[in-house]
Design a protein around this motif. Structure first.
Motif, short mmCIF file in Angstrom:
data_model
loop_
_atom_site.label_atom_id
_atom_site.label_comp_id
_atom_site.label_asym_id
_atom_site.label_seq_id
_atom_site.Cartn_x
_atom_site.Cartn_y
_atom_site.Cartn_z
N GLU A 1 0.83 -1.21 0.00
CA GLU A 1 0.00 0.00 0.00
C GLU A 1 0.86 1.25 0.00
N ALA A 2 1.90 1.26 0.84
CA ALA A 2 2.77 2.43 0.95
C ALA A 2 3.50 2.70 -0.36
N THR A 3 3.98 1.64 -0.98
CA THR A 3 4.75 1.79 -2.23
C THR A 3 3.86 2.29 -3.36
N GLU A 4 2.72 1.66 -3.54
CA GLU A 4 1.84 2.04 -4.65
C GLU A 4 1.32 3.47 -4.50
N GLU A 5 1.05 3.87 -3.28
CA GLU A 5 0.59 5.23 -3.04
C GLU A 5 1.64 6.25 -3.48
N LEU A 6 2.90 5.96 -3.14
CA LEU A 6 3.98 6.89 -3.45
C LEU A 6 4.32 6.88 -4.95
N VAL A 7 4.28 5.70 -5.56
CA VAL A 7 4.55 5.61 -7.00
C VAL A 7 3.50 6.38 -7.79
N LEU A 8 2.26 6.29 -7.35
CA LEU A 8 1.18 7.03 -8.00
C LEU A 8 1.39 8.54 -7.88
N GLN A 9 1.92 8.94 -6.74
CA GLN A 9 2.14 10.37 -6.48
C GLN A 9 3.38 10.89 -7.19
N TYR A 10 4.43 10.05 -7.26
CA TYR A 10 5.71 10.47 -7.84
C TYR A 10 6.20 9.42 -8.85
N PRO A 11 5.50 9.26 -9.97
CA PRO A 11 5.86 8.19 -10.92
C PRO A 11 7.27 8.34 -11.49
N GLU A 12 7.79 9.55 -11.54
CA GLU A 12 9.14 9.75 -12.08
C GLU A 12 10.21 9.20 -11.15
N HIS A 13 9.84 8.86 -9.90
CA HIS A 13 10.79 8.30 -8.94
C HIS A 13 10.45 6.84 -8.62
N GLU A 14 9.79 6.17 -9.54
CA GLU A 14 9.30 4.82 -9.25
C GLU A 14 10.42 3.85 -8.85
N VAL A 15 11.53 3.89 -9.56
CA VAL A 15 12.60 2.92 -9.28
C VAL A 15 13.15 3.06 -7.86
N PRO A 16 13.56 4.25 -7.44
CA PRO A 16 14.06 4.35 -6.06
C PRO A 16 12.97 4.16 -5.01
N ILE A 17 11.72 4.51 -5.33
CA ILE A 17 10.64 4.26 -4.38
C ILE A 17 10.48 2.76 -4.15
N ARG A 18 10.43 2.00 -5.22
CA ARG A 18 10.24 0.54 -5.09
C ARG A 18 11.45 -0.12 -4.43
N ALA A 19 12.60 0.51 -4.53
CA ALA A 19 13.79 -0.06 -3.89
C ALA A 19 13.68 -0.04 -2.37
N TRP A 20 12.96 0.93 -1.82
CA TRP A 20 12.89 1.07 -0.36
C TRP A 20 12.47 -0.24 0.30
N TYR A 21 11.43 -0.86 -0.22
CA TYR A 21 11.00 -2.14 0.34
C TYR A 21 11.41 -3.33 -0.51
N GLY A 22 11.61 -3.11 -1.80
CA GLY A 22 12.06 -4.21 -2.65
C GLY A 22 13.47 -4.67 -2.31
N ARG A 23 14.28 -3.74 -1.78
CA ARG A 23 15.68 -4.05 -1.44
C ARG A 23 16.00 -3.66 0.00
N TRP A 24 15.01 -3.72 0.90
CA TRP A 24 15.19 -3.20 2.25
C TRP A 24 16.30 -3.91 3.03
N GLN A 25 16.59 -5.16 2.69
CA GLN A 25 17.65 -5.87 3.41
C GLN A 25 19.01 -5.21 3.21
N GLU A 26 19.15 -4.45 2.12
CA GLU A 26 20.41 -3.74 1.86
C GLU A 26 20.57 -2.49 2.72
N THR A 27 19.55 -2.16 3.53
CA THR A 27 19.67 -1.05 4.47
C THR A 27 20.30 -1.50 5.78
#
Length: 204
Positions: free
Chosen positions: A58-84
């Motif tokens: 829900e969090a990711t899709e909401e933000l991607v809809l709001q800022y589609p030009e930043h989709e890749v780094p937005i999806r990385a937040w949870y798609g690659r969270w283990q790298e944090t």
């Protein structure tokens, strides 16, 4: 001085080396770009909502809809969270180990962490099983520094806040802890934590 019989640890930034910059240094070229992204797109307030129980999807899709030009780094937040997360903070884990071996204090953890990703932490950090109990914000649908999450820990584990000590790297959470009657140490480094514990009569 009231005798301390219970010590409550935060996890990320105290025992576990979590920092989103570890991931975003692989995505952006400069620290300034990362800072801008954190201040304007994947903000702390946005992340806090997941810590309080909102789903990653829900969090990711909401933000991607709001800022589609930043989709890749937005999806990385949870798609690659283990790298944090780079691992544990060994010197703090050593302090926890000493406290565990002494058996003089009840040991608990109180963490702002998503319920979706916390099982991974339990599988990857053995020291999390040294605690008598862990309260996870995402499971409880509330988070630090709100008073109700501290009260959940008090009630669930029969903790007297006047005899308990809380350790956290986020000063807002320290303020919240003190407001509900806890003694608290604002974590800066393992060495400073040792000194602060000694000053409160907790010998290691």
């Amino acid at each position: 001085m009231t005798t301390i019989d219970t010590i409550i640890f935060d996890l990320g930034g105290v025992l576990i080396d979590w920092n989103p910059r570890y991931l975003y240094r692989k995505i952006f070229k400069t620290e300034e770009e990362i800072t801008w992204f954190f201040e304007n797109i994947c903000t702390l307030d946005w992340n806090d909502q997941q810590d309080a129980g909102r789903s990653f999807a829900e969090a990711t899709e909401e933000l991607v809809l709001q800022y589609p030009e930043h989709e890749v780094p937005i999806r990385a937040w949870y798609g690659r969270w283990q790298e944090t997360i780079t691992g544990s903070i060994p010197d703090t884990v050593s302090i926890l180990r000493q406290l565990k071996e002494q058996q003089r204090h009840r040991l608990y953890a109180l963490t702002n962490w998503s319920a979706e990703s916390f099982p991974w932490a339990l599988e990857n950090f053995d020291f999390l099983h040294w605690f008598e109990g862990i309260v996870v914000s995402g499971t409880e649908k509330t988070r630090k520094p709100f008073p109700d999450i501290y009260q959940i820990l008090f009630n669930r584990y029969n903790v007297d806040p006047a005899r308990a000590l809380f350790i956290d790297d986020n000063y807002k959470n320290i303020v919240g802890a003190r407001a509900v009657g806890l003694q608290a140490i604002h974590f800066q480094s393992p060495a400073e934590l040792r000194r602060a514990l000694a000053e409160l009569g907790v010998a290691l």
